[in-house]
Motif scaffolding. Structure first.
Motif, mmCIF file in Angstrom:
data_model
loop_
_atom_site.group_PDB
_atom_site.id
_atom_site.type_symbol
_atom_site.label_atom_id
_atom_site.label_comp_id
_atom_site.label_asym_id
_atom_site.label_seq_id
_atom_site.Cartn_x
_atom_site.Cartn_y
_atom_site.Cartn_z
ATOM 1 N N LEU A 1 42.835 10.793 43.365
ATOM 2 C CA LEU A 1 42.715 12.236 42.976
ATOM 3 C C LEU A 1 43.457 12.638 41.774
ATOM 4 O O LEU A 1 43.180 13.112 40.902
ATOM 5 C CB LEU A 1 43.010 13.330 43.996
ATOM 6 N N ASP A 2 44.647 11.927 41.595
ATOM 7 C CA ASP A 2 45.445 12.082 40.352
ATOM 8 C C ASP A 2 45.182 11.428 39.111
ATOM 9 O O ASP A 2 45.154 11.980 37.864
ATOM 10 C CB ASP A 2 47.042 11.535 40.648
ATOM 11 N N PHE A 3 44.390 10.312 39.197
ATOM 12 C CA PHE A 3 44.001 9.657 37.889
ATOM 13 C C PHE A 3 42.428 9.043 38.166
ATOM 14 O O PHE A 3 42.230 8.012 38.384
ATOM 15 C CB PHE A 3 44.754 8.513 37.729
ATOM 16 N N PRO A 4 41.618 10.065 38.027
ATOM 17 C CA PRO A 4 40.061 9.711 38.353
ATOM 18 C C PRO A 4 39.731 8.636 37.233
ATOM 19 O O PRO A 4 39.867 8.873 36.279
ATOM 20 C CB PRO A 4 39.380 10.961 38.247
ATOM 21 N N LEU A 5 38.803 7.646 37.638
ATOM 22 C CA LEU A 5 38.398 6.765 36.876
ATOM 23 C C LEU A 5 36.768 6.936 36.742
ATOM 24 O O LEU A 5 36.222 5.976 36.293
ATOM 25 C CB LEU A 5 38.376 5.351 37.654
ATOM 26 N N GLY A 6 36.263 7.938 36.964
ATOM 27 C CA GLY A 6 34.919 8.216 36.917
ATOM 28 C C GLY A 6 34.471 8.337 35.558
ATOM 29 O O GLY A 6 35.395 8.795 34.428
ATOM 30 N N THR A 7 33.195 8.494 35.040
ATOM 31 C CA THR A 7 32.891 8.850 33.723
ATOM 32 C C THR A 7 32.327 10.171 33.596
ATOM 33 O O THR A 7 31.567 10.638 32.652
ATOM 34 C CB THR A 7 31.509 7.719 33.441
ATOM 35 N N ASP A 8 32.370 10.879 34.665
ATOM 36 C CA ASP A 8 31.847 12.360 34.573
ATOM 37 C C ASP A 8 32.933 13.133 33.775
ATOM 38 O O ASP A 8 34.072 12.850 33.464
ATOM 39 C CB ASP A 8 31.863 12.901 36.066
ATOM 40 N N PRO A 9 32.379 14.358 33.049
ATOM 41 C CA PRO A 9 33.351 15.053 32.204
ATOM 42 C C PRO A 9 34.688 15.592 32.857
ATOM 43 O O PRO A 9 35.651 15.411 32.158
ATOM 44 C CB PRO A 9 32.561 16.354 31.946
#
Length: 143
Positions: free
Chosen positions: A17-25
């Motif tokens: 939750l602290d460092f999301p690795l997704g490609t969403d905005p």
């Protein structure tokens, strides 16, 4: 042993939750804001209460430090590209990083310049403007 989402350790969920690795905005916004904070405002200089970041500290190392901080600044440009920002915006952001890197490489005067000219903060402002216009659901209201 239990498998599935319930078996994920609490600390792993927190890190996710602290460092999301997704490609969403939303994930990109959180990453670029965190990187800008580390590069430009991570520490406070005692006595003058001025924020200082890794960009200015690493920039104290002649040439190599400025190249490293420039590469970290270009990461923001790469994330902006992933958001689909216009070529004009990307060129402006690249120019900010290039200007900061070239002038920051000048001994002594460049270190003062790094302290005053915050290319990553300027680039974050450009990214936020794009996100607020094209992805308003990513906006976070600070209390």
């Amino acid at each position: 042993m239990v498998t599935g989402p319930q078996s994920t350790p609490r600390s792993a969920k927190r890190m996710e939750l602290d460092f999301p690795l997704g490609t969403d905005p939303v994930a990109i916004r959180r990453r670029v804001e965190a990187l800008e904070h580390v590069l430009e405002r991570a520490f406070t200089v005692p006595g003058i209460n001025r924020k200082l970041g890794l960009d200015a500290v690493v920039g104290l190392v002649p040439i190599a430090g400025d190249l490293i901080s420039g590469a970290m600044g270009l990461y923001l440009v790469w994330e902006a590209r992933n958001l689909g920002m216009s070529k004009w915006q990307l060129a402006r952001m690249t120019a900010n990083v290039g200007f900061d890197t070239v002038l920051g490489a000048i001994p002594v005067a460049g270190d003062l310049f790094d302290f005053l000219f915050r290319s990553n903060s300027r680039n974050l402002k450009i990214i936020r403007k794009h996100l607020d216009k094209h992805h308003p659901h990513t906006r976070v209201i600070d209390a």
